[in-house]
Design an enzyme around this catalytic site. Structure first.
Site, PDB file in Angstrom:
ATOM      1  N   GLY A   1       0.811  -1.211   0.000  1.00 16.94           N
ATOM      2  CA  GLY A   1       0.000   0.000   0.000  1.00 16.94           C
ATOM      3  C   GLY A   1       0.848   1.266   0.000  1.00 16.94           C
ATOM      4  CB  THR A   2       3.968   2.162   1.783  1.00 20.81           C
ATOM      5  OG1 THR A   2       3.373   1.865   3.046  1.00 20.81           O
ATOM      6  CG2 THR A   2       4.878   3.365   1.907  1.00 20.81           C
TER       7      THR A   2
ATOM      8  CB  ALA B   1      -1.672  -8.743  -0.637  1.00 21.61           C
TER       9      ALA B   1
ATOM     10  CB  CYS C   1       3.449   2.650  10.608  1.00 24.75           C
ATOM     11  SG  CYS C   1       2.506   1.648   9.489  1.00 24.75           S
TER      12      CYS C   1
HETATM   13  N1  PLP Z   1      -2.779   2.691   4.148  1.00 24.15           N
HETATM   14  C1  PLP Z   1      -3.416   2.291   5.260  1.00 24.15           C
HETATM   15  C2  PLP Z   1      -4.747   2.870   5.590  1.00 24.15           C
HETATM   16  C3  PLP Z   1      -2.831   1.335   6.096  1.00 24.15           C
HETATM   17  O1  PLP Z   1      -3.466   0.926   7.189  1.00 24.15           O
HETATM   18  C4  PLP Z   1      -1.558   0.817   5.751  1.00 24.15           C
HETATM   19  C5  PLP Z   1      -0.859  -0.125   6.644  1.00 24.15           C
HETATM   20  O2  PLP Z   1      -0.883   0.033   7.853  1.00 24.15           O
HETATM   21  C6  PLP Z   1      -0.946   1.268   4.570  1.00 24.15           C
HETATM   22  C7  PLP Z   1      -1.589   2.197   3.798  1.00 24.15           C
HETATM   23  C8  PLP Z   1       0.382   0.747   4.135  1.00 24.15           C
HETATM   24  O3  PLP Z   1       0.275  -0.513   3.506  1.00 24.15           O
HETATM   25  P1  PLP Z   1       1.533  -1.459   3.365  1.00 24.15           P
HETATM   26  O4  PLP Z   1       1.831  -2.005   4.727  1.00 24.15           O
HETATM   27  O5  PLP Z   1       1.116  -2.520   2.404  1.00 24.15           O
HETATM   28  O6  PLP Z   1       2.650  -0.626   2.820  1.00 24.15           O
END
Ligand code: PLP
Length: 366
Positions: A71-72, A189, A312
């Site tokens: 997601g990041t 995922a 995080c």
């Molecule tokens: N966006 C939201 C709302 C999230 O909760 C998270 C993860 O905590 C992310 C983005 C980041 O996703 P990823 O861990 O796959 O980078």
């Protein structure tokens, strides 16, 4: 293997059996999806099958799916081109959105944690008009659902593109990219029962998207580098299981059991976003006078895993920016913990949480 009660699905969900199996199958096969030989073609077929399932899960077309490392990275890919332009982002976005757009103007939220549509409508009547408006589908700390379609209508009328971090949605609520009318949507995922380290940006017009990582031409030139084939296969299998409705049915009942228990044990507890529409799996709760670290440690000793806000930020001392935006005092923001349920949660897990948490609640009331 660590045993205990796992109630931290918003940080990462346990991998669904079908997803674990799909990863294992793909790992046993050689083959780079870019290779033209039979092994490569088989790897590509697995990847394209996953692309189709992931697209269908959010009402998009397979060609709009760009696989990323999560997601990041998906947020960075969708937003990096807007860094030097006027942009509006909600004050409760995940750091992956806030930090890729450090100069963004913040859209405030109400005390219930919902983006303030009146503020946005007023702001969009003056210059500089934003190039993009970013509002998440559901907040990861409180579970509060955001009025993304309404935001999109306002943004579109002002000529702005719309970005939606939908990472916390699938598996908990239905997500429909065309109904939301957004230009970019991100997925991860591991939040929906797939493996960690894989996600996707869904872009309305991927061909106009400037890549962040180049070289190799993968993902139609939008994201260079050999794709994470096994991870993508697991992502696809998790998306398929979710589309089959495997995971959501009893979440609301469990969350209601949890919140009824909280209310019974500690009427003084604060449930953040309680008055708003929320994900069916998330409760963000604070006990007045009891610091979250104390709660987390006591729960950990009792074998119950929850977290303080987002995973995080759990190592940082700074109070949650989400709760602060909702009007929490620094002390209140440091008292809140997040309980998040998912596909393998059971009533006994909720009861184990209430049993351990109830002891602290009594201390808070004393
Ligand atoms: N966006 C939201 C709302 C999230 O909760 C998270 C993860 O905590 C992310 C983005 C980041 O996703 P990823 O861990 O796959 O980078």
């Amino acid at each position: 293997m660590v045993a205990g009660v796992y109630l931290d699905y918003n940080a990462t969900a346990p991998v669904l059996p079908a997803a674990a199996e799909a990863v294992a199958v793909a790992l046993r096969q050689p083959g780079n999806p870019s290779s033209v030989h039979g092994f490569g073609r088989a790897a590509r077929a697995r990847m394209e099958d996953a692309r189709e399932v992931v697209a269908r899960l959010v009402g998009a077309a397979p060609a709009q799916v760009i696989f990323t490392s999560g997601g990041t990275e998906a947020a960075a890919l969708g937003l990096h081109a807007f860094r030097d332009r006027p942009v509006l982002v909600s004050a409760i976005e995940h750091p992956c959105v806030l930090e890729i757009l450090p100069r963004a103007e913040r859209i405030p939220v109400t005390a219930d944690g919902v983006v303030d549509l009146d503020w946005l409508a007023t702001r969009l009547r003056r210059d500089p008009l934003p190039a993009v408006v970013a509002v998440m589908l559901a907040n990861n700390e409180t579970g509060v659902l955001q009025p993304v379609a309404e935001v999109a209508a306002l943004a579109r009328a002002a000529g702005a593109a719309v970005f939606c971090d939908a990472v916390q949605g699938p598996g908990k609520v239905a997500v429909d990219m065309s109904g939301l009318d957004v230009d970019f949507l991100t997925l991860s995922a591991h939040k929906l029962g797939g493996p960690q380290g894989v996600g996707a940006l869904i872009a309305r017009t991927p061909e106009s998207l400037p890549p962040l990582v180049v070289g190799g031409g993968q993902e139609r030139g939008r994201r260079g580098g050999t794709q994470n084939g096994p991870g993508i296969a697991g992502f696809g299998a998790a998306a398929r299981a979710i589309a089959a409705g495997e995971c959501v049915s009893c979440l609301t009942d469990l969350r209601d059991r949890l919140e009824a228990g909280i209310r019974r044990l500690a009427p003084q507890a604060v449930i953040w976003g309680e008055g708003a529409e929320r994900l069916p799996n998330t409760t963000c709760v604070g006990l007045p006078g009891i610091d979250q670290q104390r709660v987390l440690m006591a729960l950990d000793l009792a074998g119950v895993a929850v977290s303080a806000g987002s995973a995080c930020s759990s190592g940082k001392v700074a109070p949650s920016h989400v709760l602060t935006a909702m009007g929490a005092t620094p002390a209140q923001a440091r008292e809140a913990i997040r309980v998040s349920l998912g596909w393998a949660s059971a009533a006994s897990d909720v009861d184990a949480f209430l049993d351990a948490w109830g002891r602290l609640a009594r201390a808070s009331a004393a």
